[in-house]
Design an enzyme around this catalytic site. Structure first.
Site, PDB file in Angstrom:
ATOM      1  N   GLU A  62      53.375  19.334  21.774  1.00 35.18           N
ATOM      2  CA  GLU A  62      53.075  17.973  21.334  1.00 35.18           C
ATOM      3  C   GLU A  62      54.184  17.328  20.505  1.00 35.18           C
ATOM      4  OE1 GLU A  62      50.364  16.151  22.182  1.00 35.18           O
ATOM      5  OE2 GLU A  62      49.889  17.804  23.543  1.00 35.18           O
ATOM      6  N   SER A 439     -14.564  32.918  12.260  1.00 30.75           N
ATOM      7  CA  SER A 439     -14.886  33.843  11.168  1.00 30.75           C
ATOM      8  C   SER A 439     -13.731  34.074  10.215  1.00 30.75           C
ATOM      9  CB  SER A 439     -15.346  35.184  11.748  1.00 30.75           C
ATOM     10  OG  SER A 439     -16.566  35.020  12.447  1.00 30.75           O
TER      11      SER A 439
END
Length: 838
Positions: A62, A439
């Protein structure tokens, strides 16, 4: 030109304190990654954390003169200008790394002369503000590299599943080639172009002397090893992750939650979470299998298909752990060949198929099959799942389930599974599904009875109830399940065997207002509690998390703690931003508070907060003077972190005792008086005595529950259909599924408890038994098992029972020895045989 564009130039000073957008990451308490949220994946790294070869690859490709130019490469600009003049194309942008950084932070990607001019001047400013290393570090963390990866750290994970330090030279070259065109040069979408670009990068590295000829020759021959890697999830817990995501968005807003790099540490224990998921999935699949085969998921059209079409179809089908898509390609007499996604061709033998009785309805299954053709046909799309060294035919279950585990001392959620599979349904049944509790409500009602004149030895009439309701025009006849009645029965046995009619009689004796008040003490919303006698049988609808929270108040000695999931939040750099401060269940703290003059409140109208502060101050002074030295948990945690009390420690202990009998039963099997509690399977599976539990089944078995705990861990399991109209039904036993010995009518013990047992077996593995501590104010006396009265007998007809001091029986059973004490007895809870027994 500079003065012309100057008004439009942004201030680059923000780069001094730039906050890179990083995703939120969610962890378990022990540091395993659960999930990651955010559009951009980024792992910020310092330049020193990046391998030199990686840095050199980007520089060579780059901006090879990066450390020489002042942000603008005049040689490159001149070359680009000449190329433009000769060709008319803007093919050479001459952008330095600094200019790319300027564009990425402050400008768009449009190719215009004015943008390029601004880029030049912004770059000049950046070079004056930052050092070269700071610019390069920002660039390598900011650059877009495809597949939502920003920065080299994220790209290494996305393409190779590695940390940057572990990348090979060819892999480094691939990443360095991406900035030019990340969408078209990445090795997943365009592998050929990516390899060509990689070799160009390697050539540049060779030209500038970063690598040798030998390294270059070896690297260009390397194959493409890239494939997509999601976030490196080590603990898959989607329901947990979604709960955290919602809470973080609520706290910080979407933009901050997804982009500020928050590290969220939950209370989840990774071992327990895996155990909960495995337990729930196995239990749901076992239920589904014993209820029969509903047929293939789909019959494929235009069958037969060639191999390419089969693989293409399977590739597009989703797996639902542990279910894997498959296509039946051949059926023999008692076997079938299948093409399985990711596995190739497999043979399902008869042991993998012979469970598949036809499903008729939830209560009925068809005959046991004799041949494979009664089950499958070539061209069927089905699911299979691993089973030891082999495979089983399977199907996506229609029933669903939830399991949640809490730490009783502070309410921390240690495991949570909101359903069979998050991909199939994102509905979190732990927090969102209000289901009738059946229950499971009884321990809470019994606690009200124990505070209103009853003891574990009190007799309640276990006999049918037939009550005419004038307003409705019918008789209410609550029944036991199974419909067995024992007559006068002690409370301990009544809760352990889940006697319905005893629960109704207790509610009548205590009064519905007192019972509802007690249920709200456990944190149950008053609006969810019906004001009628069906409440005693569990007609209230609550979420599994609400039920679990209620049971922690029994497990921890009576304190109501608040469930919480997030333990702490850190920023992207590990700085602590927030930490949970849960209320704690601490009996010792409460005892110490009670011994200070400022606490408890002498006047209920007194300011509670001021009184707590005063008590805390006194405890600190006592601690400083050595009175409490090293023994004052309140001084350590602060008074404001003491959880409020729901029930007394004594009541919590007595309910726990009855729930222990749910697991272990009682009586003498040698003398024919032994009995099982409804949760006896936990005793067989876990073989430990520091566990207490309660089954729960609703009318028509539409919901099944099991809740239980030991001193340091509580868990609640639920199973049912999301369609409230559908019941769990029942099944008949067949030899083909002997590894799942459950059959008959489904309910709490058969349908929900197996997942609780399996979870606890793993969660408690290696932990010594702790036992439930006996709180002050509890006494034990020997009672007669039949009458609950005092006895002098020491054989199987008696047992030691726990009582709150002052509530123990004071009269002796008729066949016991005479009262050894002088003077008349004044019973605190008289047993008057001539009076009606509830």
């Amino acid at each position: 030109m500079y003065y012309y564009v100057k008004p439009e130039l942004p201030s680059v000073a923000v780069l001094k304190d730039v906050r890179l957008q990083t995703p939120m990451r969610v962890y378990s308490a022990d540091g395993e990654l659960i999930s990651q949220f955010g559009e951009k994946r980024r792992i910020p790294l310092s330049l020193s954390d990046m391998p030199p070869e990686l840095v050199q690859a980007f520089l060579a490709t780059e901006d090879s003169r990066f450390y020489e130019h002042p942000g603008i490469d005049f040689v490159g600009l001149a070359r680009a200008a000449v190329n433009l003049a000769l060709t008319g194309n803007k093919s050479q942008g001459a952008s330095t790394i600094t200019m790319q950084l300027a564009r990425n932070f402050f400008l768009t990607r449009e190719k215009t002369y004015i943008r390029k001019i601004k880029e030049v001047f912004i770059s000049w400013h950046i070079e004056q503000l930052l050092t070269k290393d700071e610019i390069l570090e920002l660039y390598l963390n900011k650059i877009e590299l495809g597949h939502r990866a920003f920065g080299v750290g994220a790209a290494a994970q996305v393409y190779y599943g590695k940390d940057v330090k572990d990348l090979s030279l060819p892999e480094i070259a691939v990443l360095a080639g991406l900035p030019k065109a990340p969408s078209t040069l990445n090795p997943i979408s365009n592998p050929d172009r990516a390899m060509t670009r990689r070799n160009v990068v390697l050539g540049r590295m060779l030209d500038v002397g970063v690598i040798t000829q030998a390294q270059y020759d070896e690297a260009v021959k390397a194959p493409n090893t890239a494939k997509y890697h999601g976030a490196e999830i080590t603990l898959s817990a989607h329901y947990v992750a979604e709960m955290v995501r919602r809470e973080m968005v609520e706290l910080f807003g979407e933009d901050a939650a997804y982009g500020e790099g928050y590290q969220v540490y939950t209370t989840i224990n990774s071992k327990d979470q895996r155990a909960a998921q495995d337990a729930l999935i196995t239990n749901v699949l076992n239920y589904d299998r014993r209820h029969g085969w509903r047929g293939p998921a789909k019959k494929l059209e235009d069958w037969p298909w060639d191999q390419e079409k089969i693989q293409h179809f399977l590739k597009r089908q989703e797996s639902y752990r542990p279910l894997i898509p498959a296509i039946v390609t051949e059926v023999a007499e008692q076997s079938a060949k299948v093409q399985v996604k990711g596995q190739g061709e497999l043979t399902l033998d008869w042991t993998a198929l012979n469970w598949a009785r036809p499903y008729v309805d939830d209560n009925r299954q068809g005959p046991v099959p004799e041949k494979a053709e009664q089950i499958l046909a070539s061209g069927d799309f089905v699911y299979v799942r691993p089973n030891g060294e082999g495979w089983l035919l399977a199907q996506i279950p229609e029933v669903n389930s939830a399991l949640v585990s809490l730490r009783p001392e502070d309410g921390a959620i240690e495991a949570l599974v909101g359903g069979f599979n998050f991909s199939l349904s994102k509905y979190n049944r732990v927090t969102q599904a209000k289901r009738q509790v059946g229950s499971n409500i009884k321990p809470f009602i019994y606690s009200a009875a124990l505070d209103n004149g009853f003891t574990l030895a009190s007799l309640v009439n276990d006999a049918p109830i037939n009550q005419w309701d004038r307003t409705q025009g019918y008789a209410w006849r609550p029944k036991n399940s199974p419909p067995v009645y024992n007559g006068p029965t002690r409370l301990r046995l009544g809760l352990a065997q889940s006697k319905n009619v005893m629960s109704v009689r207790l509610l009548r004796a205590v009064g519905i207002d007192k019972v509802i008040d007690r249920l709200t003490d456990y944190g149950f919303p008053r609006d969810d509690l019906p004001r009628n006698e069906s409440l005693s049988l569990g007609s209230a609808s609550l979420t599994p998390l609400e039920v679990a929270r209620g049971f922690t108040a029994i497990a921890n000695g009576g304190f109501l703690v608040e469930p919480y999931l997030i333990d702490r939040i850190e920023d992207g750099y590990g700085k602590l931003l927030w930490m949970a401060s849960p209320k704690l269940a601490c009996g010792q703290c409460e005892q110490m508070l009670n011994e200070t003059p400022a606490w408890p409140l002498p006047d209920p109208a007194q300011d509670q907060e001021a009184a707590m502060d005063a008590a805390f101050a006194q405890l600190q002074q006592q601690d400083d003077s050595g009175h409490w030295q090293g023994q004052c948990p309140v001084a350590a945690i602060g008074v404001n972190r003491l959880a409020k009390r729901a029930i007394s420690a004594q009541t919590a202990f007595l309910v726990t005792q009855a729930m222990e009998s749910t697991i272990w039963g009682g009586g003498s099997w040698n003398h024919g008086t032994g009995w099982n509690g409804t949760g006896w399977r936990a005793a067989r599976e876990l073989k430990r005595h520091d566990i207490a539990g309660k089954t729960g089944t609703t009318n028509e078995s539409k919901d099944a529950w099991f809740s239980g705990f030991m001193p340091s861990l509580q868990a609640t399991a639920w199973i049912g259909f999301d369609d409230h109209r559908r019941e769990l039904g029942g099944s008949t036993r067949i030899k083909a599924i002997e590894d799942d010995p459950i059959f008959g009518k489904e309910g709490g013990a058969k349908s929900a408890q197996p997942s609780w047992n399996a979870f606890m077996k793993v969660a408690l593995y290696g932990q010594p038994e702790k036992g439930f501590a006996v709180p002050p104010g509890i006494v034990t006396v020997r009672i007669d098992r039949e009458t609950g009265k005092l006895t002098r007998a020491t054989d199987y007809t008696s047992r030691f029972e726990f009582f709150k001091a002052g509530t123990e029986p004071s009269s002796f059973a008729r066949d016991s020895l005479a009262n050894p004490f002088d003077g008349p007895l004044t019973p605190s809870n008289p047993d008057k045989e001539e009076e009606e027994i509830f």
